[in-house]
Design an enzyme around this catalytic site. Structure first.
Site, mmCIF file in Angstrom:
data_model
loop_
_atom_site.group_PDB
_atom_site.id
_atom_site.type_symbol
_atom_site.label_atom_id
_atom_site.label_comp_id
_atom_site.label_asym_id
_atom_site.label_seq_id
_atom_site.Cartn_x
_atom_site.Cartn_y
_atom_site.Cartn_z
ATOM 1 N N TYR A 92 -1.119 -6.023 -2.447
ATOM 2 C CA TYR A 92 -0.850 -4.579 -3.521
ATOM 3 C C TYR A 92 -1.099 -3.370 -2.223
ATOM 4 O O TYR A 92 -2.180 -3.361 -1.816
ATOM 5 C CB TYR A 92 -1.780 -4.500 -4.686
ATOM 6 C CG TYR A 92 -1.336 -3.566 -5.670
ATOM 7 C CD1 TYR A 92 -0.180 -3.267 -6.321
ATOM 8 C CD2 TYR A 92 -2.459 -2.214 -5.806
ATOM 9 C CE1 TYR A 92 0.149 -2.093 -6.965
ATOM 10 C CE2 TYR A 92 -2.095 -1.396 -6.675
ATOM 11 C CZ TYR A 92 -0.754 -1.307 -7.162
ATOM 12 O OH TYR A 92 -0.616 0.060 -8.086
ATOM 13 N N ASP A 99 -4.116 -1.621 5.206
ATOM 14 C CA ASP A 99 -4.408 -0.855 3.889
ATOM 15 C C ASP A 99 -5.781 -1.124 3.537
ATOM 16 O O ASP A 99 -6.263 -2.328 2.957
ATOM 17 C CB ASP A 99 -3.542 -1.618 2.787
ATOM 18 C CG ASP A 99 -3.946 -0.691 1.603
ATOM 19 O OD1 ASP A 99 -4.758 -0.164 1.331
ATOM 20 O OD2 ASP A 99 -3.076 -1.038 0.550
ATOM 21 N N LYS A 127 -10.349 4.643 -3.411
ATOM 22 C CA LYS A 127 -11.504 3.942 -3.826
ATOM 23 C C LYS A 127 -12.869 4.534 -3.248
ATOM 24 O O LYS A 127 -13.293 5.762 -3.383
ATOM 25 C CB LYS A 127 -11.368 2.490 -3.664
ATOM 26 C CG LYS A 127 -9.951 1.812 -4.515
ATOM 27 C CD LYS A 127 -9.789 0.629 -4.731
ATOM 28 C CE LYS A 127 -8.909 0.375 -5.605
ATOM 29 N NZ LYS A 127 -7.737 -0.335 -5.227
HETATM 30 C C1 LIG Z 1 -6.312 0.193 -5.526
HETATM 31 C C2 LIG Z 1 -5.206 0.074 -4.218
HETATM 32 C C3 LIG Z 1 -4.206 0.612 -3.908
HETATM 33 C C4 LIG Z 1 -3.784 1.775 -4.906
HETATM 34 O O1 LIG Z 1 -4.616 2.835 -5.088
HETATM 35 P P1 LIG Z 1 -4.757 3.896 -6.242
HETATM 36 O O2 LIG Z 1 -5.804 4.807 -5.988
HETATM 37 O O3 LIG Z 1 -4.805 2.961 -7.524
HETATM 38 O O4 LIG Z 1 -3.360 4.411 -6.290
HETATM 39 C C5 LIG Z 1 -3.727 0.460 -2.756
HETATM 40 N N1 LIG Z 1 -3.929 -0.514 -1.965
HETATM 41 C C6 LIG Z 1 -5.003 -1.556 -2.191
HETATM 42 C C7 LIG Z 1 -5.317 -2.506 -1.387
HETATM 43 C C8 LIG Z 1 -5.645 -1.195 -3.463
HETATM 44 O O5 LIG Z 1 -6.599 -2.153 -3.733
#
Ligand SMILES: *Cc1c(COP(=O)(O)O)cnc(C)c1O
Length: 430
Positions: A144, A239, A267
């Site tokens: 994701y 990511d 995060k």
């Molecule tokens: C949570 C998450 C996102 C998206 O971040 P948001 O602040 O919710 O837009 C993207 N990549 C990873 C790996 C994530 O865990």
């Protein structure tokens, strides 16, 4: 447990907010039942609208790595707030946070702040395309990267060559530029490269997957991706929205000793405020406006309050690196305790540091297909058993549990006792 206030709030929320929530996983769709509304949090505990306490294994999906409601962090935000909320102009605290991050993350030359992980990933992809002059990206099934159009592409079963949209509203044109490969499977990447390598702008992945449960990579997988990206002149994007500042100061790059070209954050970087960021090699980052032609902007980007919260959180992690050892120890204790408590059932536990997940099934979980094979009915019963006894787990089998520094021996023991009780109940009904 009595959820009457939460139920009342959920009824009311649904009249004004789609599905009653502002982000879908919160709605408990995958575990059934109704979401719990929370009122406050302190340390390792969440308190719901009915005043009941829960041990927090969600940590707001990662940001609260130091636990909830720390005075030093709240004070840093309050001090900053007394000087004004936002100016839409540069402030010194943005430099302080950028410099701190550069000192924690090796190889990061320049970094741009945004407001979410989604924004960070979306901007990194545009930058990779602008830098290489190519169009296609490789992403992995089950990874994701936020909800931008390019990332909402599902892998069908078997060998998928071109992605199909995962959501109405994503055009086939956009989907066609996202190529899907299987996690931990270099062969599936090479196949895509054979067909589309000359137009490959980027390979993006979660260096430890956390959005199909926790799935660590093999070292060879990350090394292989580094080599393929170099051979193709494609940008390798880690990511690290979930893993950044969580697995180590330098995130997964440090933990696995592999350097990406661009890295995205979210995060933990905001410590509980809405912050994201993307950064990396100077040569690539210089293509971003106003230095270069690739446009990217944000009215509230680098917001002083959000910067103060991130700075306080990362400052603590930087000055007390022993916190990472403590998180590893708590994670190891939870893992070995879970293995013992769940012994009567079939399960697979994956863990990397303070990220851990339980899949009910005896097969190993290495990619999206193996994660999807787990017994979701058992997970639903497990989730609700734990919830009803005061342990808040992620409300989906496809999410990682997050351990915070505030979780101590007592919380682990209580959790494990309950897991043991659940396993006995399950064997009794079998
Ligand atoms: C949570 C998450 C996102 C998206 O971040 P948001 O602040 O919710 O837009 C993207 N990549 C990873 C790996 C994530 O865990």
């Amino acid at each position: 447990m009595n959820f009457s206030k939460s139920e009342e709030l959920f009824e009311r929320a649904q009249r004004s907010i789609p599905g009653g929530v502002n982000s879908p996983v919160r709605a408990f769709k995958s575990v059934g039942g109704k979401p719990v509304f929370f009122e406050r949090a302190k340390g390792a505990y969440l308190y719901d609208a009915d005043g009941q306490a829960y041990i927090d294994f969600v940590n707001s999906w990662g940001p609260m790595i130091l636990g909830q409601g720390r005075e030093d962090i709240l004070n840093a935000v309050q001090d900053r707030m007394s000087k004004g909320l936002t100016f839409g102009a540069p402030t010194a605290i943005e430099i302080e946070l950028a410099e701190l991050i550069k000192s924690m993350v090796p190889g990061l030359d320049l970094i741009r702040m945004v407001n979410s992980g989604t924004e960070a990933c979306m901007s990194a992809i545009r930058l990779a395309r602008g830098y290489t002059g190519k169009s296609k990206i490789i992403k992995f099934a089950g990874c994701y990267h936020g909800h931008a159009d390019s990332f909402l592409i599902k892998a069908g079963s078997g060998a998928v060559t071109l992605g199909t949209p995962d959501s109405p509203g994503v055009t086939p044109g956009t989907a066609a530029d996202t190529l899907i490969a299987e996690y931990n499977n270099l062969e599936s990447v090479r196949k895509q490269v054979e067909d589309h390598g000359s137009d490959l702008a980027a390979i993006i992945l979660e260096p430890v997957a956390g959005n199909m449960g926790c799935i660590p990579p093999s070292k060879e997988f990350l090394q292989g991706l580094r080599e393929i990206a170099d051979q193709q002149g494609a940008v390798l994007i880690f990511d690290e929205v979930m893993t950044g500042f969580r697995l180590a100061k330098g995130g997964a790059q440090e933990a696995y000793g592999i350097q990406a070209d661009l890295v995205t954050y979210g995060k933990v970087i905001g410590g509980g405020m809405p912050v994201g960021a993307f950064g990396g090699k100077r040569e690539i980052m210089e293509k971003i406006s106003p230095l270069g032609p690739v446009y990217q902007a944000g009215t509230l980007s680098g917001n002083p309050l959000a910067m103060a919260c991130g700075l306080a959180t990362l400052g603590i992690l930087n000055e007390q690196p022993e916190i990472y050892q403590k998180l590893e120890n708590t994670g190891a204790k939870l893992e070995s305790g879970l293995r013992e408590a769940l012994e009567p059932l079939e399960f697979t536990i994956n863990r990397k540091g303070s990220m851990i997940s339980v899949h009910f099934g005896s097969h190993s979980v290495l990619d999206f297909d193996s994660a999807a094979k787990a017994n979701n009915d058992r997970f639903k019963r497990f989730f609700h058993f734990m919830l009803n006894h005061g342990v808040y787990l992620p409300p989906s089998a496809f999410e990682t549990w997050f351990i915070s520094e505030a979780i101590g021996e007592n919380e682990i023991q209580k959790t494990l006792d309950l897991v043991g009780e659940f396993a006995r109940l399950e064997t009794a009904i079998a």
